[in-house]
Write an enzyme that holds these catalytic residues in place. Sequence first.
Site, PDB file in Angstrom:
ATOM      1  CG  ASP A 178       1.223  -4.675   6.151  1.00 21.92           C
ATOM      2  OD1 ASP A 178       2.237  -4.118   6.833  1.00 21.92           O
ATOM      3  OD2 ASP A 178       1.130  -4.897   5.074  1.00 21.92           O
ATOM      4  NE  ARG A 188       0.829  -1.184   2.466  1.00 22.88           N
ATOM      5  CZ  ARG A 188       0.065  -0.897   3.375  1.00 22.88           C
ATOM      6  NH1 ARG A 188      -1.247  -0.615   3.526  1.00 22.88           N
ATOM      7  NH2 ARG A 188       0.370  -1.779   4.874  1.00 22.88           N
ATOM      8  CG  HIS A 234       6.049  -4.605   9.376  1.00 23.42           C
ATOM      9  ND1 HIS A 234       7.108  -4.250   8.598  1.00 23.42           N
ATOM     10  CD2 HIS A 234       4.968  -4.099   8.650  1.00 23.42           C
ATOM     11  CE1 HIS A 234       6.598  -3.845   7.425  1.00 23.42           C
ATOM     12  NE2 HIS A 234       5.389  -3.629   7.544  1.00 23.42           N
ATOM     13  CG  HIS A 272       5.799  -7.273   5.044  1.00 26.43           C
ATOM     14  ND1 HIS A 272       4.718  -7.526   5.713  1.00 26.43           N
ATOM     15  CD2 HIS A 272       5.559  -5.684   4.838  1.00 26.43           C
ATOM     16  CE1 HIS A 272       3.904  -6.408   5.957  1.00 26.43           C
ATOM     17  NE2 HIS A 272       4.604  -5.533   5.152  1.00 26.43           N
TER      18      HIS A 272
HETATM   19  C1  OGA Z   1       3.856  -2.158   3.230  1.00 27.44           C
HETATM   20  C2  OGA Z   1       5.400  -2.503   3.273  1.00 27.44           C
HETATM   21  C3  OGA Z   1       7.376  -2.866   2.010  1.00 27.44           C
HETATM   22  C4  OGA Z   1       7.874  -2.320   0.748  1.00 27.44           C
HETATM   23  O1  OGA Z   1       3.420  -1.629   2.135  1.00 27.44           O
HETATM   24  O2  OGA Z   1       3.077  -2.456   4.382  1.00 27.44           O
HETATM   25  O3  OGA Z   1       6.039  -3.012   4.474  1.00 27.44           O
HETATM   26  O4  OGA Z   1       8.965  -3.181   0.340  1.00 27.44           O
HETATM   27  N1  OGA Z   1       5.991  -2.386   2.139  1.00 27.44           N
HETATM   28  O5  OGA Z   1       7.582  -1.441   0.162  1.00 27.44           O
HETATM   29 MN    MN Z   2       4.155  -3.430   5.724  1.00 25.28          MN
END
Ligand code: OGA
Ligand code: MN
Length: 281
Positions: A107, A272, A105, A256
């Site tokens: 974000d 994050r 996906h 990702h």
């Molecule tokens: C995000 C995500 C991936 C991860 O935080 O948007 O997709 O590896 N994380 O934590």
């Molecule tokens: Mn993500």
Amino acid sequence: MSIEVVPTNAGLGAQIKRVDLAKPMDDELFAEIEATLDEHGVIVLRDQEITPEQQVAFSARFGEVAVNHNAKDFGIDGSPEIYLISNITKEGRLIGTPRAGSEWHTDMSYAKVPARATMLHAIEVPELDGLSLGDTEFANTAAAWDALPPALQEKLAGLTGTFDFRGRKRGRPISEETIAQYPPVEHPIVRTHPRTGRKGLYVMRNDCTGIVGMNVEEAQLLIDVLAEHIIRPEFVYRHRWCVGDVVVWDNCTAQHKAMIDYDLPQRRLMWRTTVKGSVPF
Ligand code: OGA
Ligand code: MN
């Protein structure tokens, strides 16, 4: 002293050396970092020891920092912009979202104004006897576009996708309020990068639920074909995390996916932050 950029040698991404995010950063240095993100889609800065405030301040250099709808449950006191991605529990309750992004996906594609960039800072990385787990994979949507035959590029160029927040399975129930905040939206499935002008594919399973003017079967087939094309091995970089890594990805150039190959007592904790973007065109 200027930065050193070491490309990953994979489908996208570069490591940036000689930057300490705990130190003040002038505009010139930031411009080099931003240009590296523009060019490589993903940047990796290793061995960073920064506070939540310093992460938020670095994120804010890229644009306005968003407050995630999950941050009220999974935040850090004093830094509402930080949203925890974690499988750790405290007093029987999760401190973060445990399986964020386990399917390919980008974000906030379900939003009218998706996120420009996302930053993860590794605080705890799961491991098995020294083997780190919980990698994150990235795929280069611009290289995937470039590699398409011209006839298919022409067919895709004017198409619009429908993106729906409800298309993706989520780890926990989402409030009516959040759902109401994200009604289905339309975006071009071939996006132009707002800073570089480079074209890239903006389509993926789940979040992209249909294509305007196509019946359901025809649209799903095209979504599946393109989603699989984007993640061909030559377009992918798999990031193996170390504690202290700060990774930033461009949500236009990169898709990702989190690898969920660990479980408690193996702990994973990421801070994050998300930077707001612009309307795709
Ligand atoms: C995000 C995500 C991936 C991860 O935080 O948007 O997709 O590896 N994380 O934590
Ligand atoms: Mn993500």
